[in-house]
Design a protein around this motif. Structure first.
Motif, PDB file in Angstrom:
ATOM      1  N   ARG A 112       0.831  -1.113  -0.069  1.00 20.90           N
ATOM      2  CA  ARG A 112       0.012   0.011   0.124  1.00 20.90           C
ATOM      3  C   ARG A 112       0.917   1.168  -0.031  1.00 20.90           C
ATOM      4  NH1 ARG A 112      -4.673  -1.562   4.292  1.00 20.90           N
ATOM      5  NH2 ARG A 112      -5.591  -3.336   3.225  1.00 20.90           N
ATOM      6  N   GLU A 113       1.914   1.133   0.692  1.00 25.74           N
ATOM      7  CA  GLU A 113       2.988   2.660   1.016  1.00 25.74           C
ATOM      8  C   GLU A 113       3.530   2.626  -0.581  1.00 25.74           C
ATOM      9  OE1 GLU A 113       5.006   2.604   5.189  1.00 25.74           O
ATOM     10  OE2 GLU A 113       5.888   1.694   3.702  1.00 25.74           O
ATOM     11  N   ARG A 114       3.763   1.553  -1.419  1.00 24.11           N
ATOM     12  CA  ARG A 114       4.302   1.826  -2.718  1.00 24.11           C
ATOM     13  C   ARG A 114       3.286   2.238  -3.621  1.00 24.11           C
ATOM     14  NH1 ARG A 114       6.467  -3.018  -2.408  1.00 24.11           N
ATOM     15  NH2 ARG A 114       4.776  -4.145  -3.546  1.00 24.11           N
ATOM     16  N   VAL A 115       2.263   1.970  -3.552  1.00 19.06           N
ATOM     17  CA  VAL A 115       1.270   2.129  -4.502  1.00 19.06           C
ATOM     18  C   VAL A 115       0.594   3.870  -4.016  1.00 19.06           C
ATOM     19  CG1 VAL A 115      -1.421   2.010  -4.950  1.00 19.06           C
ATOM     20  CG2 VAL A 115       0.182  -0.018  -4.964  1.00 19.06           C
ATOM     21  N   ARG A 116       0.607   4.107  -2.808  1.00 22.98           N
ATOM     22  CA  ARG A 116       0.243   5.375  -2.247  1.00 22.98           C
ATOM     23  C   ARG A 116       1.256   6.393  -2.825  1.00 22.98           C
ATOM     24  NH1 ARG A 116      -2.374   5.705   3.471  1.00 22.98           N
ATOM     25  NH2 ARG A 116      -2.174   7.808   3.150  1.00 22.98           N
ATOM     26  N   GLY A 117       2.639   6.090  -2.689  1.00 28.91           N
ATOM     27  CA  GLY A 117       3.696   6.980  -2.911  1.00 28.91           C
ATOM     28  C   GLY A 117       3.718   8.282  -2.151  1.00 28.91           C
ATOM     29  N   ASP A 118       2.894   8.451  -1.199  1.00 24.31           N
ATOM     30  CA  ASP A 118       2.745   9.812  -0.343  1.00 24.31           C
ATOM     31  C   ASP A 118       3.642   9.709   0.959  1.00 24.31           C
ATOM     32  OD1 ASP A 118       0.681   8.538   0.738  1.00 24.31           O
ATOM     33  OD2 ASP A 118      -0.479   9.987   0.806  1.00 24.31           O
ATOM     34  N   ARG A 119       4.010   8.586   1.461  1.00 20.64           N
ATOM     35  CA  ARG A 119       4.719   8.286   2.514  1.00 20.64           C
ATOM     36  C   ARG A 119       5.965   7.812   2.284  1.00 20.64           C
ATOM     37  NH1 ARG A 119      -0.342   7.596   6.034  1.00 20.64           N
ATOM     38  NH2 ARG A 119      -1.384   9.425   5.002  1.00 20.64           N
ATOM     39  N   PRO A 120       6.778   7.993   3.343  1.00 21.14           N
ATOM     40  CA  PRO A 120       8.128   7.558   3.290  1.00 21.14           C
ATOM     41  C   PRO A 120       8.034   6.087   3.260  1.00 21.14           C
ATOM     42  CG  PRO A 120       7.918   9.046   5.068  1.00 21.14           C
ATOM     43  CD  PRO A 120       6.554   8.853   4.707  1.00 21.14           C
ATOM     44  N   PRO A 121       8.746   5.372   2.398  1.00 18.66           N
ATOM     45  CA  PRO A 121       9.077   4.095   2.283  1.00 18.66           C
ATOM     46  C   PRO A 121       9.472   3.370   3.582  1.00 18.66           C
ATOM     47  CG  PRO A 121      10.075   4.823   0.558  1.00 18.66           C
ATOM     48  CD  PRO A 121       9.766   5.970   1.372  1.00 18.66           C
ATOM     49  N   GLY A 122       8.698   2.257   4.237  1.00 17.28           N
ATOM     50  CA  GLY A 122       9.049   1.708   5.365  1.00 17.28           C
ATOM     51  C   GLY A 122       8.520   2.356   6.553  1.00 17.28           C
ATOM     52  N   LEU A 123       7.864   3.200   6.468  1.00 20.52           N
ATOM     53  CA  LEU A 123       7.019   4.131   7.484  1.00 20.52           C
ATOM     54  C   LEU A 123       6.204   2.957   8.423  1.00 20.52           C
ATOM     55  CD1 LEU A 123       6.433   6.441   9.235  1.00 20.52           C
ATOM     56  CD2 LEU A 123       4.762   7.232   7.789  1.00 20.52           C
ATOM     57  N   ALA A 124       5.365   2.380   7.714  1.00 19.37           N
ATOM     58  CA  ALA A 124       4.577   1.323   8.449  1.00 19.37           C
ATOM     59  C   ALA A 124       5.246   0.384   9.221  1.00 19.37           C
ATOM     60  CB  ALA A 124       3.528   0.697   7.405  1.00 19.37           C
ATOM     61  N   ALA A 125       6.296  -0.053   8.382  1.00 20.09           N
ATOM     62  CA  ALA A 125       7.251  -1.144   9.105  1.00 20.09           C
ATOM     63  C   ALA A 125       7.790  -0.764  10.545  1.00 20.09           C
ATOM     64  CB  ALA A 125       8.413  -1.643   8.054  1.00 20.09           C
ATOM     65  N   LEU A 126       8.292   0.646  10.379  1.00 17.96           N
ATOM     66  CA  LEU A 126       8.888   1.211  11.590  1.00 17.96           C
ATOM     67  C   LEU A 126       7.909   1.193  12.775  1.00 17.96           C
ATOM     68  CD1 LEU A 126      10.899   4.223  10.025  1.00 17.96           C
ATOM     69  CD2 LEU A 126      11.753   2.086  11.371  1.00 17.96           C
ATOM     70  N   GLN A 127       6.613   1.562  12.367  1.00 22.91           N
ATOM     71  CA  GLN A 127       5.522   1.552  13.427  1.00 22.91           C
ATOM     72  C   GLN A 127       4.826   0.185  13.904  1.00 22.91           C
ATOM     73  OE1 GLN A 127       2.918   3.977  11.295  1.00 22.91           O
ATOM     74  NE2 GLN A 127       3.710   5.862  11.681  1.00 22.91           N
ATOM     75  N   TYR A 128       5.072  -0.725  13.051  1.00 23.20           N
ATOM     76  CA  TYR A 128       4.589  -2.197  13.026  1.00 23.20           C
ATOM     77  C   TYR A 128       4.417  -2.767  14.563  1.00 23.20           C
ATOM     78  CZ  TYR A 128       2.574  -6.455  11.461  1.00 23.20           C
ATOM     79  OH  TYR A 128       1.687  -7.603  11.117  1.00 23.20           O
ATOM     80  N   ASP A 129       5.578  -2.593  15.257  1.00 24.50           N
ATOM     81  CA  ASP A 129       5.887  -3.402  16.375  1.00 24.50           C
ATOM     82  C   ASP A 129       5.499  -2.436  17.544  1.00 24.50           C
ATOM     83  OD1 ASP A 129       6.533  -5.746  15.287  1.00 24.50           O
ATOM     84  OD2 ASP A 129       8.562  -5.274  15.221  1.00 24.50           O
TER      85      ASP A 129
END
Length: 189
Positions: free
Chosen positions: A119-136
């Motif tokens: 989803r991040e890749r498709v959106r393109g409006d968020r830094p790549p990996g942001l969700a992964a940083l927040q995930y835990d």
């Protein structure tokens, strides 16, 4: 005046919180609901470049103000759908301090990491990996009134679950139990 209801959606970036919130505004017909999103508050900030320390301070003030805006709207009797990312312990602590705990339906919005990355890749409006940083971090507190998985359910189906659950929310709420359990143990910074 009766305190408004707060449907608090917590999940990582790109987990589907905003999509669920929009669906909820269409589905909920027993009041007037407002969607308050932390991204909208961030978008109101000046666009000039800020240094790391200045940016950190501005973001903390923004989130602190956001929490108080939610509380003020609810105390004034408004029903709210909150779209937030509780990726730092102090954010939850502050919400527990200022929000009327028995008015909050706390909803965990989950999504598998692979799907978040897509989803991040498709959106393109968020830094790549942001969700992964927040995930835990986002769900570390481990307690909700209701949980949804946008990897298996559509935003509409999640919103329907929330709408159907709202009249049956537990007492004490997850926010009340978190306040009693964790408020003294959560780090301030």
């Amino acid at each position: 005046m009766t305190t408004g209801r707060i449907i608090f959606l917590n999940g990582t970036s790109s987990s589907g919180k905003s999509s669920i919130a929009r669906e909820l505004l269409d589905l909920l017909d027993d009041g007037v609901f407002f969607h308050l999103a932390v991204d909208d508050f961030n978008a109101m900030r000046t666009k000039r470049e800020l240094g790391p320390e200045e940016l950190d301070a501005a973001l903390r003030r923004t989130r602190t103000g956001f929490h108080r805006a939610i509380a003020a709207m609810a105390v004034a009797g408004n029903d709210i759908v909150v779209d937030h990312v509780l990726s730092e312990p102090w954010r939850l602590r502050d919400c527990l301090d200022v929000l009327p705990a028995e008015s909050v339906l706390f909803v965990g919005v989950h999504c598998p990491l692979g799907e978040l990355t897509r989803r991040e890749r498709v959106r393109g409006d968020r830094p790549p990996g942001l969700a992964a940083l927040q995930y835990d971090q986002v769900h570390r507190h481990g307690l909700y009134d209701l949980e949804c998985d946008t990897g298996t359910l559509s935003p509409r189906a999640c919103a329907e679950r929330i709408r159907d659950f709202l009249p049956h929310r537990p007492h004490p709420t997850a926010f009340t139990r978190l306040r009693e359990r964790d408020l003294g143990a959560l780090p301030v910074s």
